[in-house]
Scaffold this active site. Structure first.
Site, short mmCIF file in Angstrom:
data_model
loop_
_atom_site.label_atom_id
_atom_site.label_comp_id
_atom_site.label_asym_id
_atom_site.label_seq_id
_atom_site.Cartn_x
_atom_site.Cartn_y
_atom_site.Cartn_z
N THR A 162 -2.52 5.33 -22.32
CA THR A 162 -2.34 4.01 -21.74
C THR A 162 -0.88 3.61 -21.98
O THR A 162 -0.22 4.15 -22.86
CB THR A 162 -3.26 2.98 -22.40
OG1 THR A 162 -3.19 3.16 -23.81
CG2 THR A 162 -4.68 3.12 -21.94
N TYR A 218 0.86 -1.19 0.00
CA TYR A 218 0.00 0.00 0.00
C TYR A 218 0.89 1.23 0.00
O TYR A 218 1.84 1.32 0.79
CB TYR A 218 -0.91 0.03 1.24
CG TYR A 218 -2.33 -0.28 0.88
CD1 TYR A 218 -3.01 0.53 -0.04
CD2 TYR A 218 -3.00 -1.37 1.42
CE1 TYR A 218 -4.32 0.24 -0.41
CE2 TYR A 218 -4.30 -1.66 1.05
CZ TYR A 218 -4.96 -0.84 0.13
OH TYR A 218 -6.24 -1.12 -0.24
#
Ligand code: DSN
Length: 427
Positions: free
Chosen positions: A239, A63
């Site tokens: 992308t 995280y």
């Protein structure tokens, strides 16, 4: 303990096979599909083993909400390094002397990058001028089925009927009439170069932000094979998995003065924890793009697309706008009396993967379509050249005309022989 003393712990296929044979079978089946056929979807590519290694690493566990040096979790030293390296490489790749850029590597996809850009620059209800979806735009450019067409007020520009090129006079007139807050240049099925200077001029005339959705062609820009929109755009979204050949994901490059607005829109406004394995894999891909061999690759992608478009024209399939300057060709099948959907299905039966696509002013609905879109990023990665594209065009021609399926087996065998000469993910 350090890496020199500890063997690398990474993707272990034997472990997957014993834990979950069904998913292992899916992974192997997909590898067989990739290796055994022609991959001509313009938005796909074969990413490198190095990128796949970063994607399949323990960075997936971490995280790291926030940005390097300012995270909401401890233990971010290593992932900070990955994100900084990626940012530096992107600045080197897309900036130039006198043109500095800010980079955000965290968008999970191109649509997320676009949503973050809307959030950074606009208020709900603001007007956005972008390319019409049936003329080659994208869902996030104002389609009613996406946030862009429901939370914002879309106005669409088109291509001209005669040339099938963007109608810049229409863009200017629509901008003056509707005074958009943001103009988007960029498309998913437009084979030609875009005049970014012209878009900048129009945006300046009406005081609009200029956003370039560069998803399709950013890899060609990175390879210096086509002109860069960076000097003209306020924000570039894209992308990382198309010609750029990185992991599936999104990215934003913007003017340094928009850095805070963009970063805050990505996190915390839209996203939570970044996918740090994907961020690291983006950094690997950007490093690959900085190598001279990538520039050669980008030039070959275009040469192959041009050869493929010419070959398809010889097979009676008309390239929209007469050809291509990029990695893709959009092809009108009406002269063969075959729909895009039929062509996609017939090619699929012959191990040729491509997609049906609307052509400008298409009389057919999108799920039927009058055209197909083909692209050369993947076949170029596996080493095919212009001579091979002639053969590919012939094989597509045979498959598309194969109404009763009688030729599918022979075409599939010829496809197998061709890809065997240029193996993807060779052992
Ligand atoms: N779905 C992508 C494409 O195929 O062009 C665009 O997002």
């Amino acid at each position: 303990m350090n890496a020199a003393e500890t063997p690398f712990w990474g993707p272990d296929f034997a472990e997957l096979s014993s834990t979950d044979p069904e998913i292992a079978d899916v992974v192997l089946g997909e590898l067989d599909r990739l290796r055994g056929g022609l991959q001509l979807i313009a938005s796909e590519n074969f990413t490198s083993p190095a990128v796949l290694a970063a994607l399949g690493s323990t960075l997936s566990n971490k995280y790291a909400e926030g940005y390097p040096g300012r995270r909401y979790y401890g233990g971010c030293q290593q992932v900070d390094r990955a994100e900084e390296l990626g940012r530096e490489r992107a600045r080197e790749l897309f900036g130039s002397p006198g043109v500095d850029v800010h980079v955000n590597l965290q968008p999970h996809s191109g649509a997320s990058a676009n949503l973050a850009t809307y959030a950074a620059l606009l208020q709900p209800g603001d007007t956005v001028l972008a390319m019409s979806l049936p003329h080659g735009g994208h869902l996030t450019h104002g389609s009613k089925v996406s946030f862009s067409g429901t939370w914002f007020r879309p106005v669409s520009y088109t291509v001209r009927r005669d040339t099938e090129l963007i109608d810049y006079d229409e863009v200017r007139d629509l901008a003056h009439t509707h005074r958009p807050k943001m103009i988007i240049a960029g498309a998913t099925a437009y084979p030609r170069l875009i005049d970014f200077a012209r878009f900048r001029e129009i945006a300046d005339d009406v005081g609009a932000w200029l956003v370039v959705d560069a998803a399709h062609f950013i890899g060609l820009v990175a390879g210096k094979a086509i002109p860069s929109p960076v000097p003209y755009a306020d924000v570039l979204t894209f992308t990382t998995h198309k010609v750029l050949r990185g992991p599936r994901g999104g990215m934003i490059v913007c003017k340094p003065e928009l850095a805070q607005r963009i970063d805050k829109a990505v996190f915390p406004f839209l996203q939570g924890g970044p996918l740090m394995h994907a961020v690291a894999a983006k950094a690997v891909a950007l490093k690959e793009c900085l190598q001279p061999s990538y520039q050669t690759y980008a030039q070959r992608v275009i040469a192959n697309a041009q050869a493929l478009a010419d070959g398809l024209a010889s097979e009676g399939m008309r390239p929209v706008s007469g050809g291509t300057d990029t990695h893709l060709a959009l092809v009108d099948l009406r002269e063969l009396d075959v729909t895009g959907r039929q062509a996609e299905e017939r090619c699929d039966a012959a191990r040729i993967t491509l997609n049906k696509n609307a052509i400008p002013y298409d009389p057919q609905p999108p799920m039927t379509a009058s055209g197909i879109r083909v692209g050369t990023p993947a076949v170029t990665t596996q080493g095919m050249t212009e001579g091979d594209m002639k053969e590919v065009a012939t094989l597509i021609g045979r498959a598309v005309r194969d109404g009763d399926g009688s030729a599918a087996h022979d075409v599939a065998s010829a496809v197998g022989a061709l890809v065997a000469r240029h193996p993807a993910y060779a052992r």
